[in-house]
Structure formats: C-alpha cells, structure tokens
Design a protein around this motif. Structure first.
Motif, PDB file in Angstrom:
ATOM      1  N   THR A  46       3.017  -7.624  -5.637  1.00  0.00           N
ATOM      2  CA  THR A  46       1.736  -8.270  -5.923  1.00  0.00           C
ATOM      3  C   THR A  46       0.710  -7.911  -4.854  1.00  0.00           C
ATOM      4  OG1 THR A  46       2.268 -10.261  -4.665  1.00  0.00           O
ATOM      5  CG2 THR A  46       2.934 -10.214  -7.002  1.00  0.00           C
ATOM      6  N   GLU A  47      -0.548  -8.109  -5.189  1.00  0.00           N
ATOM      7  CA  GLU A  47      -1.609  -7.930  -4.192  1.00  0.00           C
ATOM      8  C   GLU A  47      -1.415  -8.890  -3.033  1.00  0.00           C
ATOM      9  OE1 GLU A  47      -5.814  -7.129  -5.328  1.00  0.00           O
ATOM     10  OE2 GLU A  47      -5.031  -7.471  -7.360  1.00  0.00           O
ATOM     11  N   GLN A  48      -0.911 -10.073  -3.318  1.00  0.00           N
ATOM     12  CA  GLN A  48      -0.633 -11.055  -2.270  1.00  0.00           C
ATOM     13  C   GLN A  48       0.367 -10.497  -1.266  1.00  0.00           C
ATOM     14  OE1 GLN A  48      -1.990 -14.206  -1.763  1.00  0.00           O
ATOM     15  NE2 GLN A  48      -0.858 -14.147   0.160  1.00  0.00           N
ATOM     16  N   THR A  49       1.393  -9.813  -1.765  1.00  0.00           N
ATOM     17  CA  THR A  49       2.393  -9.214  -0.878  1.00  0.00           C
ATOM     18  C   THR A  49       1.755  -8.179   0.032  1.00  0.00           C
ATOM     19  OG1 THR A  49       4.186  -9.609  -2.438  1.00  0.00           O
ATOM     20  CG2 THR A  49       4.534  -7.874  -0.813  1.00  0.00           C
ATOM     21  N   VAL A  50       0.920  -7.330  -0.526  1.00  0.00           N
ATOM     22  CA  VAL A  50       0.227  -6.319   0.285  1.00  0.00           C
ATOM     23  C   VAL A  50      -0.637  -7.014   1.334  1.00  0.00           C
ATOM     24  CG1 VAL A  50      -1.412  -4.400   0.266  1.00  0.00           C
ATOM     25  CG2 VAL A  50       0.303  -4.600  -1.554  1.00  0.00           C
ATOM     26  N   GLY A  51      -1.321  -8.063   0.931  1.00  0.00           N
ATOM     27  CA  GLY A  51      -2.128  -8.836   1.882  1.00  0.00           C
ATOM     28  C   GLY A  51      -1.284  -9.436   2.987  1.00  0.00           C
ATOM     29  N   ASN A  52      -0.107  -9.910   2.638  1.00  0.00           N
ATOM     30  CA  ASN A  52       0.800 -10.463   3.643  1.00  0.00           C
ATOM     31  C   ASN A  52       1.247  -9.397   4.637  1.00  0.00           C
ATOM     32  OD1 ASN A  52       0.667 -13.032   2.559  1.00  0.00           O
ATOM     33  ND2 ASN A  52       2.563 -12.831   1.400  1.00  0.00           N
ATOM     34  N   TRP A  53       1.472  -8.169   4.141  1.00  0.00           N
ATOM     35  CA  TRP A  53       1.840  -7.085   5.057  1.00  0.00           C
ATOM     36  C   TRP A  53       0.742  -6.871   6.085  1.00  0.00           C
ATOM     37  CZ3 TRP A  53       3.189  -3.168   0.640  1.00  0.00           C
ATOM     38  CH2 TRP A  53       4.412  -3.531   0.057  1.00  0.00           C
ATOM     39  N   ILE A  54      -0.487  -6.999   5.660  1.00  0.00           N
ATOM     40  CA  ILE A  54      -1.621  -6.782   6.557  1.00  0.00           C
ATOM     41  C   ILE A  54      -1.817  -7.974   7.492  1.00  0.00           C
ATOM     42  CG2 ILE A  54      -4.139  -6.529   6.648  1.00  0.00           C
ATOM     43  CD1 ILE A  54      -3.857  -4.988   3.933  1.00  0.00           C
ATOM     44  N   ARG A  55      -1.749  -9.182   6.944  1.00  0.00           N
ATOM     45  CA  ARG A  55      -2.091 -10.379   7.712  1.00  0.00           C
ATOM     46  C   ARG A  55      -0.980 -10.938   8.582  1.00  0.00           C
ATOM     47  NH1 ARG A  55      -4.463 -11.211   2.921  1.00  0.00           N
ATOM     48  NH2 ARG A  55      -2.859 -12.633   2.201  1.00  0.00           N
ATOM     49  N   LYS A  56       0.295 -10.799   8.143  1.00  0.00           N
ATOM     50  CA  LYS A  56       1.323 -11.479   8.935  1.00  0.00           C
ATOM     51  C   LYS A  56       2.694 -10.813   8.977  1.00  0.00           C
ATOM     52  CE  LYS A  56       1.915 -14.777   5.159  1.00  0.00           C
ATOM     53  NZ  LYS A  56       1.801 -16.159   4.778  1.00  0.00           N
ATOM     54  N   ASN A  57       3.030  -9.944   8.048  1.00  0.00           N
ATOM     55  CA  ASN A  57       4.366  -9.368   8.032  1.00  0.00           C
ATOM     56  C   ASN A  57       4.332  -7.876   7.715  1.00  0.00           C
ATOM     57  OD1 ASN A  57       7.160  -9.015   7.971  1.00  0.00           O
ATOM     58  ND2 ASN A  57       7.312  -9.664   5.840  1.00  0.00           N
ATOM     59  N   PRO A  58       3.808  -7.066   8.634  1.00  0.00           N
ATOM     60  CA  PRO A  58       3.718  -5.643   8.343  1.00  0.00           C
ATOM     61  C   PRO A  58       5.077  -4.979   8.116  1.00  0.00           C
ATOM     62  CG  PRO A  58       3.118  -6.091  10.626  1.00  0.00           C
ATOM     63  CD  PRO A  58       3.272  -7.410   9.939  1.00  0.00           C
ATOM     64  N   ARG A  59       6.123  -5.520   8.685  1.00  0.00           N
ATOM     65  CA  ARG A  59       7.463  -4.939   8.548  1.00  0.00           C
ATOM     66  C   ARG A  59       7.940  -4.956   7.099  1.00  0.00           C
ATOM     67  NH1 ARG A  59      10.531  -2.867  12.244  1.00  0.00           N
ATOM     68  NH2 ARG A  59       9.105  -3.547  13.852  1.00  0.00           N
ATOM     69  N   GLY A  60       7.385  -5.822   6.279  1.00  0.00           N
ATOM     70  CA  GLY A  60       7.774  -5.906   4.877  1.00  0.00           C
ATOM     71  C   GLY A  60       7.567  -4.620   4.098  1.00  0.00           C
ATOM     72  N   ILE A  61       6.580  -3.822   4.492  1.00  0.00           N
ATOM     73  CA  ILE A  61       6.317  -2.568   3.781  1.00  0.00           C
ATOM     74  C   ILE A  61       7.461  -1.579   3.958  1.00  0.00           C
ATOM     75  CG2 ILE A  61       5.055  -1.333   5.605  1.00  0.00           C
ATOM     76  CD1 ILE A  61       3.071  -0.414   3.413  1.00  0.00           C
ATOM     77  N   LEU A  62       8.230  -1.718   5.020  1.00  0.00           N
ATOM     78  CA  LEU A  62       9.317  -0.773   5.279  1.00  0.00           C
ATOM     79  C   LEU A  62      10.401  -0.821   4.212  1.00  0.00           C
ATOM     80  CD1 LEU A  62       9.670  -1.032   9.158  1.00  0.00           C
ATOM     81  CD2 LEU A  62       8.473   0.713   7.810  1.00  0.00           C
ATOM     82  N   LYS A  63      10.457  -1.917   3.475  1.00  0.00           N
ATOM     83  CA  LYS A  63      11.394  -2.019   2.350  1.00  0.00           C
ATOM     84  C   LYS A  63      11.133  -0.909   1.333  1.00  0.00           C
ATOM     85  CE  LYS A  63      12.751  -5.793  -0.696  1.00  0.00           C
ATOM     86  NZ  LYS A  63      12.310  -7.106  -1.168  1.00  0.00           N
ATOM     87  N   HIS A  64       9.896  -0.459   1.275  1.00  0.00           N
ATOM     88  CA  HIS A  64       9.475   0.561   0.321  1.00  0.00           C
ATOM     89  C   HIS A  64       9.322   1.939   0.972  1.00  0.00           C
ATOM     90  CE1 HIS A  64       8.744  -2.642  -2.577  1.00  0.00           C
ATOM     91  NE2 HIS A  64       8.240  -3.308  -1.552  1.00  0.00           N
ATOM     92  N   ALA A  65       9.812   2.076   2.193  1.00  0.00           N
ATOM     93  CA  ALA A  65       9.631   3.325   2.945  1.00  0.00           C
ATOM     94  C   ALA A  65      10.119   4.562   2.200  1.00  0.00           C
ATOM     95  CB  ALA A  65      10.293   3.219   4.320  1.00  0.00           C
ATOM     96  N   PRO A  66      11.320   4.557   1.601  1.00  0.00           N
ATOM     97  CA  PRO A  66      11.763   5.783   0.918  1.00  0.00           C
ATOM     98  C   PRO A  66      10.791   6.229  -0.184  1.00  0.00           C
ATOM     99  CG  PRO A  66      13.614   4.290   1.208  1.00  0.00           C
ATOM    100  CD  PRO A  66      12.369   3.539   1.599  1.00  0.00           C
ATOM    101  N   GLU A  67      10.306   5.278  -0.943  1.00  0.00           N
ATOM    102  CA  GLU A  67       9.365   5.578  -2.022  1.00  0.00           C
ATOM    103  C   GLU A  67       8.029   6.085  -1.469  1.00  0.00           C
ATOM    104  OE1 GLU A  67       7.206   3.196  -5.705  1.00  0.00           O
ATOM    105  OE2 GLU A  67       8.816   2.213  -4.595  1.00  0.00           O
TER     106      GLU A  67
END
Length: 77
Positions: free
Chosen positions: A22-43
């Motif tokens: 969701t857009e909310q998830t992307v916003g969370n990566w920016i605002r408080k949990n950037p490490r969350g994007i690494l779940k999608h690193a291979p892609e």
C-alpha cells in the motif's frame, strides 16, 4: 529514501503498485521503518538499475536521518 523512490518509481503510488504494497507502507518506509523495503530487495535489484548495496545504503542513511531528526528519548519505546 524519498529521492531513491522518486528516482526509481517517480511516486510513492507507483512504487506501492509495483511492489504489491500500500501507499501507507511506502510512507512508513520513509517516515519510520526504512528497513521494511529490504523485504523487497530481490525484486527491486532485479527490476531497477540498482544494487543491494545501494539499496541498503539508502536504508542505513535514512535510519541515521531518523535517529538525528527524531531521537528516541531514554525510557521511550
């Protein structure tokens, strides 16, 4: 992190659509949990002109920014 997302997807919405979040998830990566994007690193590495080291560097830099901008006070969790 904002610049990385803008460079590779243009908008948070497009990033969310391509990664299946969701857009909310992307916003969370920016605002408080950037490490969350690494779940999608291979892609991300497979589909964008970037490496895991570059992506991880963006995450680590954003974590540093958050620590400096929003320091956790002693006793807060």
């Amino acid at each position: 992190m904002r610049e990385f997302i803008k460079k590779h997807w243009g908008t948070n919405k497009k990033c969310a659509e391509e990664l299946g979040v969701t857009e909310q998830t992307v916003g969370n990566w920016i605002r408080k949990n950037p490490r969350g994007i690494l779940k999608h690193a291979p892609e991300i590495v497979a589909s964008k002109n970037t490496t895991f080291l570059q992506l991880n560097g963006e995450v680590e830099w954003r974590e540093h920014e958050l620590k400096e901008l929003l320091p956790i006070r002693e006793g807060e969790v």
